[in-house]
Motif scaffolding. Structure first.
Motif, PDB file in Angstrom:
ATOM      1  N   GLN A   1       5.812   1.825   7.261  1.00  0.00           N
ATOM      2  CA  GLN A   1       5.213   1.928   5.903  1.00  0.00           C
ATOM      3  C   GLN A   1       5.308   3.203   5.445  1.00  0.00           C
ATOM      4  O   GLN A   1       5.362   3.475   4.096  1.00  0.00           O
ATOM      5  N   ILE A   2       4.942   4.082   6.354  1.00  0.00           N
ATOM      6  CA  ILE A   2       4.778   5.498   5.877  1.00  0.00           C
ATOM      7  C   ILE A   2       6.066   5.868   5.435  1.00  0.00           C
ATOM      8  O   ILE A   2       6.191   6.612   4.476  1.00  0.00           O
ATOM      9  N   VAL A   3       7.001   5.706   6.205  1.00  0.00           N
ATOM     10  CA  VAL A   3       8.719   6.020   5.923  1.00  0.00           C
ATOM     11  C   VAL A   3       8.791   5.508   4.536  1.00  0.00           C
ATOM     12  O   VAL A   3       9.417   6.259   3.486  1.00  0.00           O
ATOM     13  N   LEU A   4       8.509   4.305   4.016  1.00  0.00           N
ATOM     14  CA  LEU A   4       9.017   3.414   3.041  1.00  0.00           C
ATOM     15  C   LEU A   4       8.105   3.918   1.754  1.00  0.00           C
ATOM     16  O   LEU A   4       8.747   3.786   0.424  1.00  0.00           O
ATOM     17  N   SER A   5       7.113   4.355   1.896  1.00  0.00           N
ATOM     18  CA  SER A   5       6.140   4.526   0.779  1.00  0.00           C
ATOM     19  C   SER A   5       5.144   5.753   0.716  1.00  0.00           C
ATOM     20  O   SER A   5       4.346   5.709  -0.080  1.00  0.00           O
ATOM     21  N   CYS A   6       5.581   6.863   1.610  1.00  0.00           N
ATOM     22  CA  CYS A   6       4.781   8.096   1.503  1.00  0.00           C
ATOM     23  C   CYS A   6       5.432   8.820   0.185  1.00  0.00           C
ATOM     24  O   CYS A   6       6.212   8.391  -0.445  1.00  0.00           O
ATOM     25  N   SER A   7       4.571   9.683  -0.261  1.00  0.00           N
ATOM     26  CA  SER A   7       4.921  10.722  -1.435  1.00  0.00           C
ATOM     27  C   SER A   7       5.847  11.656  -1.160  1.00  0.00           C
ATOM     28  O   SER A   7       6.514  12.312  -2.110  1.00  0.00           O
ATOM     29  N   SER A   8       6.261  12.148   0.215  1.00  0.00           N
ATOM     30  CA  SER A   8       7.034  13.091   0.676  1.00  0.00           C
ATOM     31  C   SER A   8       8.386  12.831   0.890  1.00  0.00           C
ATOM     32  O   SER A   8       8.800  11.945   1.777  1.00  0.00           O
TER      33      SER A   8
ATOM     34  N   THR B   1       0.855  -1.218  -0.007  1.00  0.00           N
ATOM     35  CA  THR B   1      -0.028  -0.061  -0.003  1.00  0.00           C
ATOM     36  C   THR B   1       0.843   1.280  -0.019  1.00  0.00           C
ATOM     37  O   THR B   1       1.609   1.498   0.969  1.00  0.00           O
ATOM     38  N   ASN B   2       0.693   2.200  -0.933  1.00  0.00           N
ATOM     39  CA  ASN B   2       1.476   3.246  -1.176  1.00  0.00           C
ATOM     40  C   ASN B   2       0.639   4.806  -1.276  1.00  0.00           C
ATOM     41  O   ASN B   2      -0.634   4.377  -1.339  1.00  0.00           O
ATOM     42  N   GLN B   3       1.124   5.593  -0.804  1.00  0.00           N
ATOM     43  CA  GLN B   3       0.402   6.762  -0.693  1.00  0.00           C
ATOM     44  C   GLN B   3       0.039   7.067  -2.020  1.00  0.00           C
ATOM     45  O   GLN B   3       0.919   7.320  -2.853  1.00  0.00           O
ATOM     46  N   LYS B   4      -1.227   7.553  -2.287  1.00  0.00           N
ATOM     47  CA  LYS B   4      -1.615   7.766  -3.693  1.00  0.00           C
ATOM     48  C   LYS B   4      -1.351   9.306  -4.012  1.00  0.00           C
ATOM     49  O   LYS B   4      -1.077  10.042  -3.178  1.00  0.00           O
ATOM     50  N   GLN B   5      -1.137   9.566  -5.302  1.00  0.00           N
ATOM     51  CA  GLN B   5      -0.851  10.965  -5.860  1.00  0.00           C
ATOM     52  C   GLN B   5      -2.065  11.893  -5.333  1.00  0.00           C
ATOM     53  O   GLN B   5      -3.239  11.542  -5.501  1.00  0.00           O
ATOM     54  N   GLY B   6      -1.907  13.132  -4.598  1.00  0.00           N
ATOM     55  CA  GLY B   6      -2.875  13.757  -4.113  1.00  0.00           C
ATOM     56  C   GLY B   6      -3.536  13.380  -2.701  1.00  0.00           C
ATOM     57  O   GLY B   6      -4.324  14.165  -2.345  1.00  0.00           O
ATOM     58  N   GLU B   7      -3.236  12.269  -2.339  1.00  0.00           N
ATOM     59  CA  GLU B   7      -3.722  11.895  -1.049  1.00  0.00           C
ATOM     60  C   GLU B   7      -3.235  12.448   0.064  1.00  0.00           C
ATOM     61  O   GLU B   7      -1.728  12.261   0.167  1.00  0.00           O
ATOM     62  N   SER B   8      -3.897  12.711   1.154  1.00  0.00           N
ATOM     63  CA  SER B   8      -3.065  13.407   2.299  1.00  0.00           C
ATOM     64  C   SER B   8      -2.518  12.311   3.131  1.00  0.00           C
ATOM     65  O   SER B   8      -3.054  11.303   2.900  1.00  0.00           O
ATOM     66  N   LEU B   9      -1.533  12.824   4.054  1.00  0.00           N
ATOM     67  CA  LEU B   9      -0.866  11.853   4.858  1.00  0.00           C
ATOM     68  C   LEU B   9      -2.122  11.155   6.043  1.00  0.00           C
ATOM     69  O   LEU B   9      -1.770  10.061   6.056  1.00  0.00           O
TER      70      LEU B   9
END
Length: 196
Positions: free
Chosen positions: A135-142, A101-109
């Motif tokens: 998971q946030i560290v590995l796959s966030c968009s920022s 599960t990755n952060q989607k483009q435009g999705e807020s944290l």
């Protein structure tokens, strides 16, 4: 006179998009909120509404289950259905879904965190917060947030606070930059119009 209850959506037994056990758990939780919202406390009525609302597929399954209890035994009916549906949770698959599960483009944290929190509930992690943080560290968009998390030993709360601050500052900076571009465009048009 009893007021008419709005219909509750039936449980979809044959849907391979997510695990059966996970979907059942979610459906049952919402159904129990529905019962509470309508102040339904009589066990016979709760059981009847459970079987009616769950739909034909669940009713057919329920008819052949052992230890279903009497007509006024709501908890035995729920136990029988849980024994049928909940062993169907495939933890390895649930962890796989979580890890991919990755952060989607435009999705807020916050929205991404909520999705991860929901997925983690079926993974049976010993430390849910640490797994979500990783998971946030590995796959966030920022990349800014990722770098900060790798540089500092942040708790999940601190990571989320930092991510929110980055999102707010990015949004504000974009607003200023868009305003500056608009002002520059207006100035260029005014200069061009005055030359004509």
């Amino acid at each position: 006179m009893a007021s008419a209850l709005p219909p509750f959506p039936a449980f979809v037994v044959h849907d391979e998009s997510t695990s059966l056990g996970t979907r059942w758990k979610k459906w049952l939780k919402r159904f129990e909120v529905y019962l509470t919202a309508h102040e339904i406390t009589d066990n016979k009525r709760k059981r009847a509404l459970l079987l009616y609302s769950a739909g034909d597929d669940v009713a057919d399954i329920f008819d052949v289950l052992p230890n279903r209890g009497d007509d006024d035994d709501y908890s035995k009916a729920v136990d029988a259905l849980n024994k049928y549906f909940l062993p169907k949770v495939n933890k390895a698959y649930e962890v796989y879904v979580f890890r991919n599960t990755n952060q989607k483009q435009g999705e807020s944290l916050d929205s991404y965190y909520t999705r991860l929190r929901q997925l983690a509930q079926t993974c049976d992690f010993s430390n849910e917060d640490e797994e979500i943080k990783s998971q946030i560290v590995l796959s966030c968009s920022s990349s800014r947030l990722r770098r900060r998390a790798l540089r500092e030993d942040l708790s999940l709360k601190d990571l989320l606070d930092a991510g929110r601050a980055f999102e707010v500052s990015e949004h504000q900076a974009k607003g200023i930059e868009d305003s500056d571009k608009s002002a520059q465009s207006t100035e260029v048009k005014q200069v061009n119009n005055s030359r004509c």
